[in-house]
Design a protein around this motif. Structure first.
Motif, PDB file in Angstrom:
ATOM      1  N   GLY A   3      20.058  31.629  21.563  1.00  0.00           N
ATOM      2  CA  GLY A   3      19.723  33.000  21.927  1.00  0.00           C
ATOM      3  C   GLY A   3      19.712  33.323  23.399  1.00  0.00           C
ATOM      4  N   GLU A   4      19.348  32.367  24.230  1.00  0.00           N
ATOM      5  CA  GLU A   4      19.264  32.676  25.661  1.00  0.00           C
ATOM      6  C   GLU A   4      20.332  31.955  26.474  1.00  0.00           C
ATOM      7  OE1 GLU A   4      15.166  34.167  26.833  1.00  0.00           O
ATOM      8  OE2 GLU A   4      14.704  32.195  26.015  1.00  0.00           O
ATOM      9  N   GLN A   5      21.269  31.343  25.797  1.00  0.00           N
ATOM     10  CA  GLN A   5      22.338  30.617  26.495  1.00  0.00           C
ATOM     11  C   GLN A   5      23.299  31.574  27.189  1.00  0.00           C
ATOM     12  OE1 GLN A   5      23.625  27.303  26.401  1.00  0.00           O
ATOM     13  NE2 GLN A   5      21.944  26.388  25.253  1.00  0.00           N
ATOM     14  N   THR A   6      23.662  31.224  28.411  1.00  0.00           N
ATOM     15  CA  THR A   6      24.786  31.898  29.056  1.00  0.00           C
ATOM     16  C   THR A   6      25.746  30.818  29.539  1.00  0.00           C
ATOM     17  OG1 THR A   6      23.667  31.928  31.193  1.00  0.00           O
ATOM     18  CG2 THR A   6      23.475  33.916  29.852  1.00  0.00           C
ATOM     19  N   ILE A   7      27.032  31.115  29.417  1.00  0.00           N
ATOM     20  CA  ILE A   7      28.088  30.193  29.855  1.00  0.00           C
ATOM     21  C   ILE A   7      28.938  30.969  30.857  1.00  0.00           C
ATOM     22  CG2 ILE A   7      30.035  28.764  29.116  1.00  0.00           C
ATOM     23  CD1 ILE A   7      27.616  27.846  27.615  1.00  0.00           C
ATOM     24  N   ALA A   8      29.021  30.474  32.065  1.00  0.00           N
ATOM     25  CA  ALA A   8      29.811  31.143  33.106  1.00  0.00           C
ATOM     26  C   ALA A   8      29.462  32.636  33.170  1.00  0.00           C
ATOM     27  CB  ALA A   8      31.313  30.945  32.860  1.00  0.00           C
ATOM     28  N   GLY A   9      28.163  32.919  33.100  1.00  0.00           N
ATOM     29  CA  GLY A   9      27.696  34.300  33.248  1.00  0.00           C
ATOM     30  C   GLY A   9      27.820  35.153  32.004  1.00  0.00           C
TER      31      GLY A   9
END
Lengths: 290, 290
Positions: B204-210
């Motif tokens: 749910g809170e993951q970001t990958i390269a923004g």
């Protein structure tokens, strides 16, 4: 209007390839759509449903004179298919795909197609557990994301044509590097598939006091495991092709599950309620996307 | 036709309790249905929707003159509610519930209701992630299983009346010991819920390269995590009340997941494809249940 492609070959006229064939014909984006496949029965079904202008099992006939070729087969088969098409492809023919993994696949396709024409990696985020030409529908991509994954080698004109193809069937197109795609999709797609298969594997043959557990499954179990009804070959390929990112995503999942299990084990009602409420709130952010 | 109960009180007029209220009225099984709840807004909504004949927040008014009382609140609140109703209940009043766990709950209710009247544990396997009186519908239980969990203390006539109640709203009624129910439901319901919450917590809170991972979720992620939109309080109670069986189910799940992960790690395409195909085949046995 001049069509985007005078002749487009789609290899694999199943759910995604068949839907793309139907969609580009419905939108009048392409002069002629040729469907290629391995199994006579599915090709005949595709023909009956009018998904493509014509269908064939012969690689040479499939790609002869094609401006562009879309690989819509399981990702593990794409590189070999590109190699089989190569001797018959015309110079400059564009090669693209719809694979759910991009980093290894696009590199393989660039190697296999070198000297023939441009390669553009693409992944429409649309589908279901259904498969085959019978599940294809022209509106599958409407309002859905399609991710294009250009590399330093990608021809910009070819990229623009593939963008126009997907925008033409209603998708919201976005570009990102193949590795970023694979990290994102490992979390939101590849991991959930593996969990669903694992859940069915764990529960599917259980009996308790002579009662088969599956017989007591309600809609919750049914929905949680829906994607485990997807073709095994497809997801085997994807898991193997994206193993490192999937492994990282699995580690994150295990940490989250361990945390919930610790709270249950400690009978920490306040902590568990807070953790579940936080997860529920995060899921609420999915709402309204469709 | 003589009604099964002249006056039935339903505590908690949300998805399950509200649906039961609507269903028994629609089927003409009960003389009068009284809805009891904690929150004014939900009770007002239940009243507006005509789910019950009348609604109240007062425990004494709720159970006065009732032949039977159905507890349809989160399982952690049921024993306290029974204790609150007890001084106002008439002699012989039947107490039943709809809880998703049975062993600890039925024992608590038998203790709380001792000397007042009979206790019958029940669990209709029906529902969704939705909650509140707004989600209630009279056909929720049609064709669904309802499990009754008699103990050595259970009065047989009371059991027969509760069976008639659930059969009267269209459920397929079955009896089993509370412990067997809890072991089965740990696998097909409590475990999937915990996994769904854990998956959302992990992603749910993951970001990958923004880029926020959730923004790339398709229908697969959406369905796999649907039950994580369920009320946190409800599932916190259930997980804690059924902690031992849930722990065992989690162990079985981890073993299945570990096996799939080992096959991915070993790049064992044949082994992984076979394992996924076996899981898919097991899930196929769910088909046609609805």
């Amino acid at each position: 209007m001049t069509p985007l492609f005078a002749r487009l070959t789609i290899a694999g006229v199943g759910l995604v390839g068949g839907s793309l064939a139907a969609a580009v014909r419905a939108a009048g984006l392409v002069g002629e759509v040729v469907g290629f496949g391995r199994t006579e029965a599915n090709l005949r079904l595709a023909e009956e449903r009018g998904l493509a202008d014509r269908v064939t099992r012969d690689p040479a006939a499939a790609v002869a004179g094609a401006d562009a070729i879309v690989l819509a087969t399981p990702v593990g088969t794409c590189a070999a298919l590109a190699a089989a098409f190569r001797p018959h492809a015309r110079a400059g023919a564009l090669l693209t795909d719809v694979g759910s993994v991009k980093q290894t696949l696009v590199a393989e396709l660039e190697a296999a197609w070198g000297g023939v024409g441009p390669v553009v990696g693409a992944h429409p985020i649309a589908g279901s557990e259904a498969s085959g030409a019978g599940a294809a529908r022209a509106d599958l991509f409407r309002g859905r994301r399609c991710i294009l994954t250009p590399t330093p080698a990608t021809d910009r004109a070819a990229l623009a044509r593939v963008r126009a193809l997907w925008e033409g069937v209603g998708a919201r197109v976005e570009e990102m590097p193949p590795a970023v795609h694979d990290e994102l999709l490992a979390r939101v797609s590849h991991l959930p598939h593996l969990l669903a298969y694992a859940l069915v594997a764990a529960v599917g043959e259980q009996t308790i006091a002579g009662r088969r557990a599956l017989d007591y499954a309600g809609t919750g179990f049914r929905d949680t495991t829906r994607v485990a009804a997807s073709p095994a070959e497809l997801w085997c390929d994807i898991a193997l092709a994206n193993a490192p990112a999937l492994g990282a995503a699995l580690g994150e999942f295990r940490a989250a599950l361990d945390r919930l299990e610790r709270l249950v084990g400690a009978r920490d009602a306040a902590g568990l309620a807070a953790a579940l409420a936080a997860a529920r709130a995060l899921r609420g952010r999915l709402r309204g996307e469709e």
